[in-house]
Design an enzyme around this catalytic site. Structure first.
Site, mmCIF file in Angstrom:
data_model
loop_
_atom_site.group_PDB
_atom_site.id
_atom_site.type_symbol
_atom_site.label_atom_id
_atom_site.label_comp_id
_atom_site.label_asym_id
_atom_site.label_seq_id
_atom_site.Cartn_x
_atom_site.Cartn_y
_atom_site.Cartn_z
ATOM 1 N N ARG A 9 0.826 -1.211 0.000
ATOM 2 C CA ARG A 9 0.000 0.000 0.000
ATOM 3 C C ARG A 9 0.858 1.258 0.000
ATOM 4 O O ARG A 9 0.343 2.365 -0.029
ATOM 5 C CB ARG A 9 -0.942 0.007 1.207
ATOM 6 C CG ARG A 9 -1.997 -1.071 1.122
ATOM 7 C CD ARG A 9 -3.227 -0.767 1.924
ATOM 8 N NE ARG A 9 -4.172 -1.872 1.828
ATOM 9 C CZ ARG A 9 -5.021 -2.032 0.827
ATOM 10 N NH1 ARG A 9 -5.057 -1.164 -0.154
ATOM 11 N NH2 ARG A 9 -5.845 -3.068 0.806
ATOM 12 N N LYS A 12 4.768 4.989 -3.087
ATOM 13 C CA LYS A 12 6.095 5.216 -3.670
ATOM 14 C C LYS A 12 6.817 3.898 -3.917
ATOM 15 O O LYS A 12 7.506 3.718 -4.913
ATOM 16 C CB LYS A 12 6.918 6.130 -2.764
ATOM 17 C CG LYS A 12 6.389 7.552 -2.708
ATOM 18 C CD LYS A 12 7.264 8.454 -1.847
ATOM 19 C CE LYS A 12 6.752 9.890 -1.847
ATOM 20 N NZ LYS A 12 7.562 10.768 -0.969
ATOM 21 N N ASP A 74 9.623 -6.804 1.970
ATOM 22 C CA ASP A 74 9.845 -6.061 3.200
ATOM 23 C C ASP A 74 11.272 -5.557 3.126
ATOM 24 O O ASP A 74 12.181 -6.298 2.751
ATOM 25 C CB ASP A 74 9.636 -6.936 4.438
ATOM 26 C CG ASP A 74 9.615 -6.099 5.712
ATOM 27 O OD1 ASP A 74 9.048 -4.984 5.674
ATOM 28 O OD2 ASP A 74 10.151 -6.545 6.742
#
Length: 202
Positions: A9, A12, A74
């Site tokens: 979400r 960028k 991540d």
């Protein structure tokens, strides 16, 4: 056309991931969609102890909810003088809100007394591809460099304004997008996923 869901979400980050995939040959049969393009579903908080655990959890949730093959990442910065922190806590280092400026300001305060020669760090990205059949691939990309004493540049996001890649005098936030994508931690991780992504469209 095979759809692949990018489970992020962060606008960028999503833009950067899409850009990296679009610039790569042999992914012409793949349509990249984001979470805004699929029905909403509950997303578990990032509680893993490693980048790999968090990336896999996000990708698994996305596949279970949508039935689409999903890529999740991540990423964060590991500062050697801080024993590898902020690490998986990079996005919320200064507190719960994801405030890029507050996060990097706190890091700079924490290394204020560290000599320049010990301001080494690495951007780390773990990227996971999970397919509806349960197949899982997790890869890791690292981008080493040093910390600048003050933020410089307006490109990128997160810790980009204080990260100077090895062999560079510019920060990551001063690099043009295409130049950054070719050498960044996300670029390196996604490049490793390309064979599996290509296989999805065959």
């Amino acid at each position: 056309m095979t759809q692949v869901l990018l489970a992020s979400r962060n606008a960028k980050k999503l833009e950067e991931l899409r850009r990296i995939l679009a610039s790569t040959a042999d992914t012409a049969g793949i349509e990249v969609v984001g979470l805004a393009d699929v029905p909403p579903f509950p997303e578990a908080p990032e509680t893993g102890a490693t980048f790999e655990e968090n990336a896999l959890a996000k990708a698994r949730d996305a596949v279970a909810a949508t039935g689409l093959p999903a890529v999740a990442d991540d990423s964060g910065i590991a500062v050697d003088a801080l024993n590898g922190m902020p690490g998986v806590l990079s996005a919320r280092w200064a507190g719960g809100a994801k405030d890029d400026l507050a996060n990097l300001t706190l890091v700079l305060e924490q290394v204020a007394d560290v000599p320049d020669e010990r301001l080494t760090a690495a951007f780390v990205c773990a990227a996971a591809l999970v397919r509806p059949d349960g197949t899982e691939v997790v890869v890791r990309g690292e981008w080493r460099g040093t910390l600048a004493r003050k933020p410089r540049g307006t490109n990128g996001f997160g810790y980009d304004p204080i990260f100077v890649p090895e062999g560079e005098t510019r920060t990551s936030a001063e690099l043009p997008a295409a130049e950054k994508d070719a050498i960044s931690h996300r670029g390196r991780a996604l490049t490793q996923l390309l064979p599996q992504l290509r296989a999805l469209s065959m």
